[in-house]
Write a protein that holds these residues in place. Structure first.
Motif, PDB file in Angstrom:
ATOM      1  N   ASN A   1       0.846  -1.193   0.000  1.00 18.45           N
ATOM      2  CA  ASN A   1       0.000   0.000   0.000  1.00 18.45           C
ATOM      3  C   ASN A   1       0.881   1.244   0.000  1.00 18.45           C
ATOM      4  O   ASN A   1       1.874   1.302   0.734  1.00 18.45           O
ATOM      5  CB  ASN A   1      -0.896   0.033   1.243  1.00 18.45           C
ATOM      6  N   LEU A   2       0.518   2.214  -0.821  1.00 19.56           N
ATOM      7  CA  LEU A   2       1.234   3.491  -0.816  1.00 19.56           C
ATOM      8  C   LEU A   2       0.781   4.308   0.382  1.00 19.56           C
ATOM      9  O   LEU A   2      -0.422   4.540   0.574  1.00 19.56           O
ATOM     10  CB  LEU A   2       0.946   4.258  -2.110  1.00 19.56           C
ATOM     11  N   ARG A   3       1.728   4.741   1.198  1.00 20.71           N
ATOM     12  CA  ARG A   3       1.430   5.558   2.368  1.00 20.71           C
ATOM     13  C   ARG A   3       1.848   6.999   2.105  1.00 20.71           C
ATOM     14  O   ARG A   3       2.798   7.260   1.368  1.00 20.71           O
ATOM     15  CB  ARG A   3       2.170   5.030   3.585  1.00 20.71           C
ATOM     16  N   GLY A   4       1.160   7.929   2.736  1.00 18.02           N
ATOM     17  CA  GLY A   4       1.501   9.342   2.598  1.00 18.02           C
ATOM     18  C   GLY A   4       0.644  10.180   3.519  1.00 18.02           C
ATOM     19  O   GLY A   4       0.188   9.705   4.560  1.00 18.02           O
ATOM     20  N   ARG A   5       0.407  11.413   3.133  1.00 22.16           N
ATOM     21  CA  ARG A   5      -0.360  12.343   3.966  1.00 22.16           C
ATOM     22  C   ARG A   5      -1.636  12.766   3.247  1.00 22.16           C
ATOM     23  O   ARG A   5      -1.596  13.075   2.057  1.00 22.16           O
ATOM     24  CB  ARG A   5       0.464  13.593   4.274  1.00 22.16           C
TER      25      ARG A   5
ATOM     26  N   LEU B   1      12.956  16.300   3.125  1.00 19.12           N
ATOM     27  CA  LEU B   1      13.383  15.015   3.668  1.00 19.12           C
ATOM     28  C   LEU B   1      13.501  15.091   5.186  1.00 19.12           C
ATOM     29  O   LEU B   1      13.091  14.171   5.902  1.00 19.12           O
ATOM     30  CB  LEU B   1      14.710  14.589   3.049  1.00 19.12           C
ATOM     31  N   ASN B   2      14.057  16.185   5.678  1.00 22.27           N
ATOM     32  CA  ASN B   2      14.248  16.356   7.122  1.00 22.27           C
ATOM     33  C   ASN B   2      12.935  16.571   7.865  1.00 22.27           C
ATOM     34  O   ASN B   2      12.701  15.980   8.923  1.00 22.27           O
ATOM     35  CB  ASN B   2      15.161  17.555   7.404  1.00 22.27           C
ATOM     36  N   ASN B   3      12.081  17.439   7.320  1.00 22.02           N
ATOM     37  CA  ASN B   3      10.921  17.916   8.068  1.00 22.02           C
ATOM     38  C   ASN B   3       9.652  17.097   7.849  1.00 22.02           C
ATOM     39  O   ASN B   3       8.737  17.142   8.672  1.00 22.02           O
ATOM     40  CB  ASN B   3      10.630  19.377   7.705  1.00 22.02           C
ATOM     41  N   LYS B   4       9.588  16.363   6.754  1.00 23.69           N
ATOM     42  CA  LYS B   4       8.372  15.598   6.467  1.00 23.69           C
ATOM     43  C   LYS B   4       8.634  14.104   6.311  1.00 23.69           C
ATOM     44  O   LYS B   4       8.037  13.284   7.001  1.00 23.69           O
ATOM     45  CB  LYS B   4       7.682  16.156   5.213  1.00 23.69           C
ATOM     46  N   MET B   5       9.521  13.759   5.397  1.00 17.21           N
ATOM     47  CA  MET B   5       9.703  12.340   5.119  1.00 17.21           C
ATOM     48  C   MET B   5      10.255  11.598   6.328  1.00 17.21           C
ATOM     49  O   MET B   5       9.811  10.477   6.640  1.00 17.21           O
ATOM     50  CB  MET B   5      10.624  12.134   3.921  1.00 17.21           C
ATOM     51  N   GLU B   6      11.211  12.174   7.009  1.00 18.57           N
ATOM     52  CA  GLU B   6      11.777  11.503   8.180  1.00 18.57           C
ATOM     53  C   GLU B   6      10.688  11.203   9.212  1.00 18.57           C
ATOM     54  O   GLU B   6      10.630  10.104   9.771  1.00 18.57           O
ATOM     55  CB  GLU B   6      12.872  12.376   8.807  1.00 18.57           C
TER      56      GLU B   6
END
Length: 210
Positions: free
Chosen positions: A158-162, A182-187
């Motif tokens: 399943n694709l996960r996200g916001r 990458l630092n503020n959201k993906m991590e």
């Protein structure tokens, strides 16, 4: 009094902050499922699969030399932080015929970290396009059949996200050109999905011991 204050600032406050953020990840709940049943990789060559893995999925395209800076960003900000977790992998899709470029990229990444969990699969451009469509995102591949965006795919494909991102509303992928993203959201999102699986594992172990 002054010494006590300094000790609190140096030792107690960091501990409280750590506990706050750690508990925040667990209380955040599940990372939303945006697309179910992403295609598996049967038609691609390469020793990798999505099922049973927490995957950071990317599409390098044919101009690997131009996008390798994005791979380095991803390696430094995401891979090095989470590569020790079981069932975690980086998976990059590349058009057939660019195996030598991938080997060179992997060697360069290997000078920065262990690259055992960097996996690459190869397929025709038509196969890559078809697979990308199975993600059902609002993004598209460029003329090289690549994209700077990477995606989080869970163990059930399943694709996960916001679904409530403050900037994009529904956020399907993460732009590896942006270190800040990458630092503020993906991590944060990778932390959440890993915490989700750790919690599920603890529950399963507790149930078995009863």
């Amino acid at each position: 009094m002054k010494k006590t204050f300094v000790l609190v600032v140096l030792f107690v406050f960091p501990l409280v902050a750590y506990l706050f953020f750690a508990s925040g990840v667990n209380n955040f709940g599940r990372l939303p499922v945006l697309t179910e049943n992403v295609d598996e990789l049967e038609q691609f060559t390469g020793d990798a699969k999505l099922e049973g893995k927490i995957t950071i999925l990317g599409f390098l395209g044919t101009e690997i030399g131009k996008i390798k800076g994005n791979a380095f960003n991803l390696n430094q900000k995401i891979y090095k932080r989470f590569s020790e977790f079981n069932d975690f992998q980086m998976l990059m899709m590349v058009p057939t015929g660019y195996e030598e470029e991938v080997t060179a990229l992997k060697e360069e990444l290997g000078t920065l970290s262990d690259v055992d969990k960097w996996n690459f699969v190869f397929g025709s451009t038509a196969e890559i396009e078809t697979f990308f469509k199975s993600l059902e995102t609002n993004l598209s591949l460029d003329e090289t059949y690549g994209t700077p965006y990477v995606f989080i795919v869970d163990k059930d494909r399943n694709l996960r996200g916001r679904n409530d991102d403050e900037d994009e509303g529904v956020k399907y992928g993460f732009n590896t050109t942006s270190v800040a993203e990458l630092n503020n959201k993906m991590e944060d999102d990778v932390k959440i999905i890993l915490a989700e699986y750790r919690l599920a594992l603890k529950k399963n172990n507790a149930n078995r011991s009863k």
